[in-house]
Design a protein around this motif. Structure first.
Motif, PDB file in Angstrom:
ATOM      1  N   PRO A 107      88.810  82.247  31.266  1.00 46.30           N
ATOM      2  CA  PRO A 107      89.301  82.415  32.640  1.00 46.30           C
ATOM      3  C   PRO A 107      90.752  82.876  32.694  1.00 46.30           C
ATOM      4  CG  PRO A 107      88.103  80.348  32.402  1.00 46.30           C
ATOM      5  CD  PRO A 107      88.279  80.893  31.021  1.00 46.30           C
ATOM      6  N   ALA A 108      91.002  83.854  33.541  1.00 43.55           N
ATOM      7  CA  ALA A 108      92.372  84.295  33.824  1.00 43.55           C
ATOM      8  C   ALA A 108      92.756  83.727  35.186  1.00 43.55           C
ATOM      9  CB  ALA A 108      92.449  85.817  33.841  1.00 43.55           C
ATOM     10  N   ILE A 109      93.985  83.292  35.335  1.00 40.36           N
ATOM     11  CA  ILE A 109      94.431  82.644  36.561  1.00 40.36           C
ATOM     12  C   ILE A 109      95.414  83.554  37.292  1.00 40.36           C
ATOM     13  CG2 ILE A 109      95.460  80.574  37.566  1.00 40.36           C
ATOM     14  CD1 ILE A 109      92.867  80.060  36.034  1.00 40.36           C
ATOM     15  N   PHE A 110      95.116  83.836  38.544  1.00 39.49           N
ATOM     16  CA  PHE A 110      96.004  84.677  39.341  1.00 39.49           C
ATOM     17  C   PHE A 110      97.395  84.060  39.429  1.00 39.49           C
ATOM     18  CE2 PHE A 110      98.013  85.823  43.366  1.00 39.49           C
ATOM     19  CZ  PHE A 110      97.960  87.204  43.307  1.00 39.49           C
ATOM     20  N   GLY A 111      98.417  84.882  39.159  1.00 38.35           N
ATOM     21  CA  GLY A 111      99.793  84.417  39.278  1.00 38.35           C
ATOM     22  C   GLY A 111     100.379  83.838  38.012  1.00 38.35           C
ATOM     23  N   LEU A 112      99.603  83.784  36.920  1.00 36.83           N
ATOM     24  CA  LEU A 112     100.095  83.229  35.664  1.00 36.83           C
ATOM     25  C   LEU A 112      99.747  84.141  34.490  1.00 36.83           C
ATOM     26  CD1 LEU A 112      99.196  79.445  36.027  1.00 36.83           C
ATOM     27  CD2 LEU A 112     101.465  80.450  36.137  1.00 36.83           C
ATOM     28  N   ALA A 113     100.647  84.221  33.518  1.00 38.44           N
ATOM     29  CA  ALA A 113     100.415  85.041  32.329  1.00 38.44           C
ATOM     30  C   ALA A 113     101.092  84.384  31.132  1.00 38.44           C
ATOM     31  CB  ALA A 113     100.975  86.450  32.535  1.00 38.44           C
ATOM     32  N   PRO A 114     100.583  84.598  29.925  1.00 34.87           N
ATOM     33  CA  PRO A 114     101.236  84.058  28.727  1.00 34.87           C
ATOM     34  C   PRO A 114     102.505  84.839  28.386  1.00 34.87           C
ATOM     35  CG  PRO A 114      99.343  85.384  28.110  1.00 34.87           C
ATOM     36  CD  PRO A 114      99.327  85.298  29.611  1.00 34.87           C
ATOM     37  N   PHE A 115     103.288  84.320  27.441  1.00 35.50           N
ATOM     38  CA  PHE A 115     104.487  85.017  26.975  1.00 35.50           C
ATOM     39  C   PHE A 115     104.099  86.284  26.213  1.00 35.50           C
ATOM     40  CE2 PHE A 115     105.665  80.373  26.254  1.00 35.50           C
ATOM     41  CZ  PHE A 115     106.288  80.227  27.479  1.00 35.50           C
ATOM     42  N   ASN A 116     104.933  87.314  26.320  1.00 34.80           N
ATOM     43  CA  ASN A 116     104.770  88.491  25.472  1.00 34.80           C
ATOM     44  C   ASN A 116     105.260  88.151  24.067  1.00 34.80           C
ATOM     45  OD1 ASN A 116     103.807  90.194  27.543  1.00 34.80           O
ATOM     46  ND2 ASN A 116     105.888  90.605  28.214  1.00 34.80           N
ATOM     47  N   ILE A 200      93.782  92.340  38.222  1.00 36.06           N
ATOM     48  CA  ILE A 200      94.461  91.353  39.064  1.00 36.06           C
ATOM     49  C   ILE A 200      94.621  91.962  40.447  1.00 36.06           C
ATOM     50  CG2 ILE A 200      96.551  89.981  39.396  1.00 36.06           C
ATOM     51  CD1 ILE A 200      96.956  90.211  36.330  1.00 36.06           C
ATOM     52  N   ARG A 201      93.880  91.438  41.419  1.00 35.10           N
ATOM     53  CA  ARG A 201      93.969  91.927  42.794  1.00 35.10           C
ATOM     54  C   ARG A 201      94.982  91.090  43.562  1.00 35.10           C
ATOM     55  NH1 ARG A 201      88.385  91.992  41.704  1.00 35.10           N
ATOM     56  NH2 ARG A 201      87.393  94.048  41.863  1.00 35.10           N
ATOM     57  N   ILE A 202      95.922  91.770  44.212  1.00 31.94           N
ATOM     58  CA  ILE A 202      96.925  91.079  45.021  1.00 31.94           C
ATOM     59  C   ILE A 202      96.464  91.004  46.476  1.00 31.94           C
ATOM     60  CG2 ILE A 202      99.348  91.100  45.752  1.00 31.94           C
ATOM     61  CD1 ILE A 202      99.919  92.744  43.180  1.00 31.94           C
ATOM     62  N   LEU A 203      95.927  92.100  46.980  1.00 28.99           N
ATOM     63  CA  LEU A 203      95.398  92.194  48.339  1.00 28.99           C
ATOM     64  C   LEU A 203      94.045  92.896  48.318  1.00 28.99           C
ATOM     65  CD1 LEU A 203      98.661  93.351  50.200  1.00 28.99           C
ATOM     66  CD2 LEU A 203      97.644  91.064  50.259  1.00 28.99           C
ATOM     67  N   PRO A 204      93.112  92.586  49.248  1.00 35.58           N
ATOM     68  CA  PRO A 204      93.264  91.675  50.382  1.00 35.58           C
ATOM     69  C   PRO A 204      93.136  90.200  50.011  1.00 35.58           C
ATOM     70  CG  PRO A 204      91.067  92.598  50.379  1.00 35.58           C
ATOM     71  CD  PRO A 204      91.810  93.277  49.261  1.00 35.58           C
ATOM     72  N   ALA A 205      92.443  89.905  48.902  1.00 35.32           N
ATOM     73  CA  ALA A 205      92.290  88.513  48.465  1.00 35.32           C
ATOM     74  C   ALA A 205      92.752  88.412  47.019  1.00 35.32           C
ATOM     75  CB  ALA A 205      90.829  88.075  48.583  1.00 35.32           C
ATOM     76  N   PRO A 206      93.709  87.515  46.711  1.00 37.13           N
ATOM     77  CA  PRO A 206      94.218  87.400  45.346  1.00 37.13           C
ATOM     78  C   PRO A 206      93.146  86.910  44.379  1.00 37.13           C
ATOM     79  CG  PRO A 206      95.049  85.602  46.715  1.00 37.13           C
ATOM     80  CD  PRO A 206      94.357  86.560  47.635  1.00 37.13           C
ATOM     81  N   SER A 207      93.058  87.569  43.212  1.00 37.01           N
ATOM     82  CA  SER A 207      92.077  87.163  42.211  1.00 37.01           C
ATOM     83  C   SER A 207      92.445  87.782  40.868  1.00 37.01           C
ATOM     84  CB  SER A 207      90.665  87.616  42.613  1.00 37.01           C
ATOM     85  OG  SER A 207      90.599  89.039  42.687  1.00 37.01           O
TER      86      SER A 207
END
Length: 385
Positions: A107-116, A200-207
């Motif tokens: 699962p990937a979580i909208f608004g979060l990412a690991p370190f490069n 990663i969708r920002i609009l219309p619905a974040p996901s």
């Protein structure tokens, strides 16, 4: 300098893996996430390559991208990888490889990412007889290499990942270039497969959804699979299932379909025999990627200073403590150290060379990584059974 390195070796922060339900990512989701993401990309032009884009720690999960890649291999509930090496026929083994490939989707979580990962960063973990080693073999562009071996099951994994994220105004799409190889040495079979894209969708619905086509092929058996990760139909972007998978297993030469594949990668995926009509469970996400164990340090002295859990220890701990000032300070320290090393190499006219892999670029401008050692040794970090 030696004392500082020894102190660094004694500090390693390991966090729970990204699992199917709740866990680390859900606990660290930033407040007002949509507003924060919109403000983050306000000055970014559509079509921009985000490879060099720096995220504030508030948007980071407390782990490196190398650890996320590794977790897809060694953090698993039901051992789908061993099943690949135990199949009685080439068709049984191929179906198991398809199931295992799906199990690496997390699962990937909208608004979060690991370190490069920084250049030369490593991640070395063992689960039973499976030993996994990753190294960041290039920073610009970012290229991560993985090598895993299991002498008991007589199998080998070689991955090369080059993510290319781009901003498209209302979304970010990350294409994961590079191939994954799984070798079943007892049968002389080599499987090659792609990775789905992260949308990663920002609009219309974040996901945050895994989408696109994945091809899995074995030239030795003449079998191939096509999988499509997609979001089912919804009303103006709201609702629907974003974790659907559909595909088939077929003969490469005749293109004759043997099995049809359908389901959701976070639930159940079924395998239907097109000849008999029989349907069975190919993959069960609840058994595979829920309630996963967290790796632990078994041999503290054996940790390399390049280990992800050491490199990012201070930043990870600050994020866990929600001490954002300290997280910022820790992240700047890591980045400044890398800039200094890069400057020193430039002044000495030195070319950095990976420790564990060779790296080359194909005519198609894709990266290829090959391990320098035949097998991966046991790691100082283990996954408890």
């Amino acid at each position: 300098m030696v004392k500082e390195e020894e102190e660094g070796r004694r500090r390693a922060v390991l966090t729970p893996p990204l699992a199917l339900e709740g866990g680390l990512a859900a606990d660290h989701r930033p407040p007002n996430v949509l507003q924060r993401v919109l403000s983050l990309f306000r000055s970014v032009r559509p079509g921009s390559d985000l490879t060099h884009f720096q995220l504030p720690p508030l948007f980071n999960v407390p782990k490196s991208q190398l650890q996320c890649y590794g977790e897809g291999v060694y953090c698993i509930g039901e051992d789908y990888l061993s099943k690949c090496a135990r199949g009685k026929s080439s068709l049984d083994r191929f179906a198991s490889v398809v199931a295992w490939s799906i199990s690496t989707t997390r699962p990937a979580i909208f608004g979060l990412a690991p370190f490069n990962p920084v250049l030369g960063e490593t991640h070395h973990v063992s689960r039973g007889t499976l030993n996994v080693l990753l190294e960041q073999v290039s920073h610009h562009p970012p290229v991560s290499a993985l090598h895993a071996t299991d002498e008991k099951e007589n199998l080998e994994l070689i991955w090369c990942h080059n993510p290319v994220p781009r901003f498209y105004g209302t979304s970010v799409e990350a294409v994961i270039n590079g191939k994954r190889q799984l070798r079943l040495l007892s049968f002389g079979e080599n499987y090659e497969m792609d990775s789905p894209k992260l949308l990663i969708r920002i609009l219309p619905a974040p996901s945050a959804d895994w989408v696109g086509n994945v091809n899995i092929r074995c030239k030795d058996s003449g079998l191939e699979a096509e999988l499509c990760y997609y979001k089912s139909h919804s009303f103006f972007g709201f609702g629907g299932n974003s974790r659907s998978v559909k595909g088939k297993i077929f003969h490469s030469k005749s293109l004759k379909t043997i099995y049809e594949i359908e389901g959701q990668w976070d639930r159940i995926i079924s395998l239907k025999d097109v000849h008999s009509g029989d349907v069975r469970v190919l993959y069960d996400a609840k058994k595979a990627i829920s309630k996963l164990n967290t790796p632990i340090v078994k041999d503290l002295k054996g940790l390399w200073s390049t280990e992800s859990a050491v490199v990012w220890a201070e930043v990870s701990q600050a994020i866990l403590d929600k001490d954002w000032d300290k997280a910022w300070e820790g992240k700047r320290t890591v980045e400044e150290r890398e800039r200094k090393l890069r400057s020193e190499r430039k002044s000495k006219e030195e070319v950095w060379v990976p420790m564990h892999f060779s790296l080359s670029r194909t005519k198609e401008s894709e990266w290829e990584c090959w391990p320098l050692e035949q097998s991966v040794p046991p790691a100082p970090i283990i996954l408890p059974s």
